[in-house]
Write a protein that holds these residues in place. Sequence first.
Motif, PDB file in Angstrom:
ATOM      1  N   UNK A  78      47.705  38.515  54.388  1.00  0.00           N
ATOM      2  CA  UNK A  78      48.106  39.910  54.316  1.00  0.00           C
ATOM      3  C   UNK A  78      48.787  40.212  52.976  1.00  0.00           C
ATOM      4  N   UNK A  79      49.754  39.355  52.626  1.00  0.00           N
ATOM      5  CA  UNK A  79      50.427  39.566  51.337  1.00  0.00           C
ATOM      6  C   UNK A  79      49.434  39.425  50.186  1.00  0.00           C
ATOM      7  N   UNK A 103      46.305  40.266  50.202  1.00  0.00           N
ATOM      8  CA  UNK A 103      45.530  41.503  50.085  1.00  0.00           C
ATOM      9  C   UNK A 103      46.375  42.580  49.413  1.00  0.00           C
ATOM     10  N   UNK A 104      47.634  42.701  49.847  1.00  0.00           N
ATOM     11  CA  UNK A 104      48.497  43.717  49.232  1.00  0.00           C
ATOM     12  C   UNK A 104      48.620  43.474  47.726  1.00  0.00           C
ATOM     13  N   UNK A 141      45.400  44.349  45.819  1.00  0.00           N
ATOM     14  CA  UNK A 141      45.257  45.782  45.539  1.00  0.00           C
ATOM     15  C   UNK A 141      46.180  46.183  44.390  1.00  0.00           C
ATOM     16  N   UNK A 142      47.421  45.716  44.495  1.00  0.00           N
ATOM     17  CA  UNK A 142      48.405  46.006  43.451  1.00  0.00           C
ATOM     18  C   UNK A 142      47.925  45.482  42.099  1.00  0.00           C
ATOM     19  N   UNK A 181      44.910  44.800  41.171  1.00  0.00           N
ATOM     20  CA  UNK A 181      43.746  45.550  40.706  1.00  0.00           C
ATOM     21  C   UNK A 181      44.184  46.836  40.022  1.00  0.00           C
ATOM     22  N   UNK A 182      45.118  47.562  40.638  1.00  0.00           N
ATOM     23  CA  UNK A 182      45.601  48.804  40.033  1.00  0.00           C
ATOM     24  C   UNK A 182      46.316  48.543  38.711  1.00  0.00           C
ATOM     25  N   UNK A 183      47.085  47.458  38.681  1.00  0.00           N
ATOM     26  CA  UNK A 183      47.918  47.202  37.501  1.00  0.00           C
ATOM     27  C   UNK A 183      47.112  46.686  36.322  1.00  0.00           C
ATOM     28  N   UNK A 234      43.490  46.110  36.036  1.00  0.00           N
ATOM     29  CA  UNK A 234      42.093  46.372  35.708  1.00  0.00           C
ATOM     30  C   UNK A 234      41.912  47.288  34.483  1.00  0.00           C
ATOM     31  N   UNK A 235      42.897  48.125  34.135  1.00  0.00           N
ATOM     32  CA  UNK A 235      42.718  48.883  32.882  1.00  0.00           C
ATOM     33  C   UNK A 235      42.621  47.991  31.640  1.00  0.00           C
ATOM     34  N   UNK A 264      39.253  42.539  37.256  1.00  0.00           N
ATOM     35  CA  UNK A 264      38.411  43.707  36.970  1.00  0.00           C
ATOM     36  C   UNK A 264      37.769  44.320  38.202  1.00  0.00           C
ATOM     37  N   UNK A 265      37.584  43.548  39.282  1.00  0.00           N
ATOM     38  CA  UNK A 265      37.146  44.160  40.540  1.00  0.00           C
ATOM     39  C   UNK A 265      38.097  43.703  41.640  1.00  0.00           C
ATOM     40  N   UNK A 266      38.023  44.387  42.769  1.00  0.00           N
ATOM     41  CA  UNK A 266      38.897  43.995  43.873  1.00  0.00           C
ATOM     42  C   UNK A 266      38.516  42.602  44.372  1.00  0.00           C
ATOM     43  N   UNK A 282      53.420  38.034  38.897  1.00  0.00           N
ATOM     44  CA  UNK A 282      52.994  36.688  39.279  1.00  0.00           C
ATOM     45  C   UNK A 282      54.156  35.869  39.839  1.00  0.00           C
TER      46      UNK A 282
END
Lengths: 813, 813
Positions: free
Chosen positions: A237-238, A240-241, A244-245, A247-249, A251-252, A260-262, A296
């Motif tokens: 669960x952690x 996955x969270x 997502x975090x 990926x948002x942070x 991937x730019x 670069x992808x989920x 990290x």
Amino acid sequence: MDDDVPLILTLDDSGSTASAPLDDLDREELPNENGGSYDVVHDASSPAAGDCCAQQSAARHNWEMNYQEAAIYLQEGENNDKFFTHPKNAKALAAYLFAHNHLFYLMELSTALLLLLLSLCEAPAVPMLRLGIFVHATLELFALIVVVFELSMKMRWLGFQTFIRHKRTMVKTCVLFVQFIEAIVVLVRQTSHVRITRALRCIFLVDCRYCGAVRRNLRQIFQSLPPFIDILLLLLFFMVIFAILGFYLFSPNHSDPYFNTLENSLVNLFVLLTTSNFPDVMMPSYARNPWSCVFFIVYLSIELYFIMNLLLAVVFDTFNDIEKRKFKSLLLHKRTAIQHAYGLLVTKQRPSGISFRHFEGLLRFYKPRMCARERYLTFKALNQSNTPLVSLKDFYNFYEVVGLKWKAKRNREHWFDDLPRTAFLIFKGINILVKSRVFQYTMYTVVAVNGIWILVETFMLQGGNFFSRNVPWSYIVFLTIYGVELLLKTTGLGPVEYLSSGWNLFDFSVTLFAFLGLMALAFDMEPFYFIVVLRPLQLLRLFKLKKRYRNVLDTMFELFPRMASLGLTLLIFYYCFAIVGMEFFAGVVYPNCCNTSTVADSYRWVNHTVGNKTVVEEGYYYLNNFDNILNSFVTLFELTVVNDWYIIMEGVTSQTTHWSRLYFMIFYIVTMVVMTIIVAFILDAFVFRMNYTRKNQDSEEDNGIVLEKEISKEEVIGVIELYKRSSAATETAQLQKIVLQMDKYGQMSTVFLGRRSRTKSDLSMKMYEEEIQEWYEEHSRKEESQTPLQEPASASNSSLKPLSLRQRSQTVI
Amino acid sequence: MDDDVPLILTLDDSGSTASAPLDDLDREELPNENGGSYDVVHDASSPAAGDCCAQQSAARHNWEMNYQEAAIYLQEGENNDKFFTHPKNAKALAAYLFAHNHLFYLMELSTALLLLLLSLCEAPAVPMLRLGIFVHATLELFALIVVVFELSMKMRWLGFQTFIRHKRTMVKTCVLFVQFIEAIVVLVRQTSHVRITRALRCIFLVDCRYCGAVRRNLRQIFQSLPPFIDILLLLLFFMVIFAILGFYLFSPNHSDPYFNTLENSLVNLFVLLTTSNFPDVMMPSYARNPWSCVFFIVYLSIELYFIMNLLLAVVFDTFNDIEKRKFKSLLLHKRTAIQHAYGLLVTKQRPSGISFRHFEGLLRFYKPRMCARERYLTFKALNQSNTPLVSLKDFYNFYEVVGLKWKAKRNREHWFDDLPRTAFLIFKGINILVKSRVFQYTMYTVVAVNGIWILVETFMLQGGNFFSRNVPWSYIVFLTIYGVELLLKTTGLGPVEYLSSGWNLFDFSVTLFAFLGLMALAFDMEPFYFIVVLRPLQLLRLFKLKKRYRNVLDTMFELFPRMASLGLTLLIFYYCFAIVGMEFFAGVVYPNCCNTSTVADSYRWVNHTVGNKTVVEEGYYYLNNFDNILNSFVTLFELTVVNDWYIIMEGVTSQTTHWSRLYFMIFYIVTMVVMTIIVAFILDAFVFRMNYTRKNQDSEEDNGIVLEKEISKEEVIGVIELYKRSSAATETAQLQKIVLQMDKYGQMSTVFLGRRSRTKSDLSMKMYEEEIQEWYEEHSRKEESQTPLQEPASASNSSLKPLSLRQRSQTVI
């Protein structure tokens, strides 16, 4: 300790109430039980023979059947076999006896091994062992037919009803069926298809009688699974969270290939969980913004340092609990087995105990190798009351006592006591020398000097030719010292006493090996270096010095069987994964295979020519493949160690689909489970042991379980009489010898020492001393309430009802 | 539970033997003690004032001193300060009081932090924070002078003798001296020299009053060291043996760079211990001979899977033992403190207990913030007998009771009970709805759907521009649902009850954050994505569903303070290593620095031009440097995670000497110790907690410690009278309020609830219930035998002798 119970057994004193065991033969008693389960056959024959002799013989036959069944009950109790598999009639008994001896077990084991080893020769075979399809398929069919035979014997013994109810056997039958069809298909098509089901072959090994420990481990692993999975879900669960975090942070940042992808984000965080890609996965974002390291650090702190340890804690706790429950259930199972056996051995006339004659009959079946003397000693050790009968209360100690090895207590202190005066003095001197502290510490110093010497010597070699053919003088000097020590110790202590200590045995073998090394050297043999490097093992002796190390090493030896079974369990998992891996990934990685992936470097094999020199640049990872079962095992071990496992995963993934990652991830989780169990096991064993040591600090140094029993000459003669009447010649001869021995030394009695090593069960007995009483009481209450229900089903149970089971158990330690 | 002790305290009933507390004031009693330690001063003054009033005032002054000293004793007991640091005279007392308040503690802490933070600005400084040498040296000198001041206060309080005997303070003084000299040298030379001693600055932090937990951790680490080192030696021993073996086996292979010298062999096997170089170190030999993998498998099995786990087992065992011993010693220390305090509070006339007046006096010093009501309630909670005096037996519960927060028990069940009928029905309906299972599970479903939604949404984004400025409708929908839930719950349960649950608080804050995120989005603020990613945290609510997770998360929160202190301890080690690392390795690694080493690739930074595109090939590892303290911390964290740490080590080594490896290896071992302790701690805490839950399965759901006490109106009035006489206006006013409240509701008495959260100590109390009695008995026996010896030294101890300490302790739970 109960070694000073007075001898009340008055043999051949037929007038007294305490009648001797041999009386039984004259007035042939009837067993309390209706002849156990197998009397149906004999009941049919007994009316036919009307005369006394035939009746007596029938009764004797009846007794023999009772002995047999009692022995089977005790075996079932010992092996933790459930009683519903107990053979129910004479036919079943025959099958049971056929299927319960070491020859049959060996056949079982070798068939299972043959089936497993076949994968060495099948399709992606080890080059040297490749066999034609026809050959290995025929071999397989043969082995499977043997398994069919084994199963049919089992069915005969269990009966169809029980056979169906026995889950493990049913699974085995299904697997057998599938394997059979597949083997025939292979034979017909003359080519192997994708046979993942080969992974199921392990079940044949797991089902072997000799692999009981593996079965227990597997059960324990499955029992630990629910809490494990709970925490695993928290972990995922952690993950996955954070994925997502992440990926948002990140991937730019286009120079960051990890987020670069989920999917990449998830995979890389999964790998990060194993720390395998650690600083690398952070580096691109760290280079851009130093504060990204916080992501990290937080992730690793939560997942790796907290939840992973939580996993261990939860498994450890469950493990503890299971171990205790297991011990409890085995203890109660054994108790029930003893009750069943007891019911079959008491006579109608005297239901308060078992006489020696019946006990002896039982032991004849339970332990055929036991000699007459030992049988009698076991009986005496059990019998703690002053009657000639062993009561149920005493009989409860059966398993503790029956394992004892009996030896006459020697009156001589040293082996050289009988030698002439001069020799005695010399040997006595050596004995004192050898036992002195000065001698011991001198030897430790020599060992330490030797260790430093070896280190310095090796350091000086530095790539020189250390395969020179002349023996280094230091080697000879130290070896001489060790040889002299060995000689002194053997002569001073006597070879038997010397070798009875594990540490001395270790010294002895290491020195022996060193001598062999010298020989090899002298005769110019190649594998010299192999022996030479065993020399530092002498240094292990230094660890004797400290109590903690002694404790640790002793525990290590105690744990060894269990560790081995855990290792075997792991190997079984390896086998399954190796088969699946081979079916899917055989031949997919090779030098320069993965040039499009991120791990291309590791698979590179380039042959430059720089100037006039050929430089080979090797990544070597193509060696970690699934091309045959041996390679697969090595690859799986590398995956177990976890470091850089993602290189192997990515290599294979780049050549197949990204679904391959599932295989590697599942393998990681499975090994994580097994490894956590192993860690929990080691933790539990050591903590248990240390608690035990702390609890019994006074009786610190113990050499297992020892029991002393004194036997008088009259007793032996009485027993001889008994055997004579039943015309057992070998037993009589054995016992005669004891009498002769006694006569020789002019003794009226001899003291025998019963000895066995302490098992985990003994330790648990002591640790849970108080609780055990509660368990027993609870158990007997439960049984009493259940008995009315069970009565029609098993008559043997009802016989126990009048007896109070609420006795104090006396642990014979 | 002792909430139903009848009220026997008959106030103002001066005829009875059970005299009211206020009687004390009339006939001024003398303390049982000779006025504690500080009466020397007052004894000198008391003969001068001959008249009654002056005598009374002197007596009162004496009492005040006694209260003070008793409070100090109790504080010492609570903080586990040894009694030999107890202030011995009035001068020392002044210094003690000066050095024991939060202002002083804060000064201590901020000086220590300033000193530590200086390393951000010194020599290899963080670029943005660089300060001139003059500036930071002056700052340092200033901070050091403050430390000197602190130490001088401490010396005043402790006296020179005790100061010298107090080890930690002495070490601090020495470090201070060295730092002082160095700071002056830096100021004079105007340049920083190699100042490794800066690593010692941590001691200033460790010595802070607020860092007691860190000190305890450090002590625990040092206590666990001896067994740790023993096993470590075993580990290193096997490493050396295998290094020699590896050298002999693999050095003939010239393509194997890992075993070509004994040193390399040792280093690589050390790294292999951490698995960090695993398949690589095996590959060259494996490529040559597949069987060489056996060497590595055996090595890893012994070292990694066996001895490393053994290490954990031994540390865990020691840890367990230490925890218990620590608990015991603290318990007994507290008990002694209570005895000392008790001796100072009983009067000569009535040595059998403490009256409320004196108890109140004690609390005034011990907990100045406590209001009059709470003081009286604490007194009542302690007093379990029916006398107006608190006996020593009752007083032993002081620490358990004094932490309780008292609140009047509300008679209303819901917050809306007083509202008009219609409103009441509406709110009652909401209340029932909110508490229903259906509502709860609906919310869980919503949360789960939301979770899946977020996952799918993120998966669909796939590198698209997720910084679009329009709010996704799903976000609004879910947020509305959460908002409605929040509203319903708040109105249904009342805000106070709603927020009293940790889980609701969590829901509340997550929803609040989500709203803030929406706001940020609406007003076009940059850090939107930060809030968005908090949304998945809602999923954590799902973990409420299962008991195991509740257990785990509750334990997590309970453990948090301890975990934080362990983290801080680790950071202190980091700081030391960071300073040393910076002094030696600052600036040694940079892009392309290590082209001659085996890890050159990781440090590469190449700027190709392929066609018309610039391709940057980066190894990034040059970022893991010691160039400033922040970088050092990140590098050290990477070393802690262990994976690929040898790349950092080899990079630095290739630029310096091979002795640098020592730094990295020592760091590895130190973190291994700390990490093992952390694992042992987590294991211990969870296993303890689970055992506790198993032991108390009936009282499963507990909300900490709760105590109920009823107070009648007369009692309050009596206490008011007492305060009036000693003219304490604020206390009188506070208590008057209670009387008014009672009058308003027409009650004759009010029930108060004392509440505090359960601590580890409470759990331990319950777990070791039986043993605690033994400890107490043993302790009192020891004390009795010691008292004659101590008598001349401390008079306060002797007063306890006549009292029997062998009372049943009653844990107020």
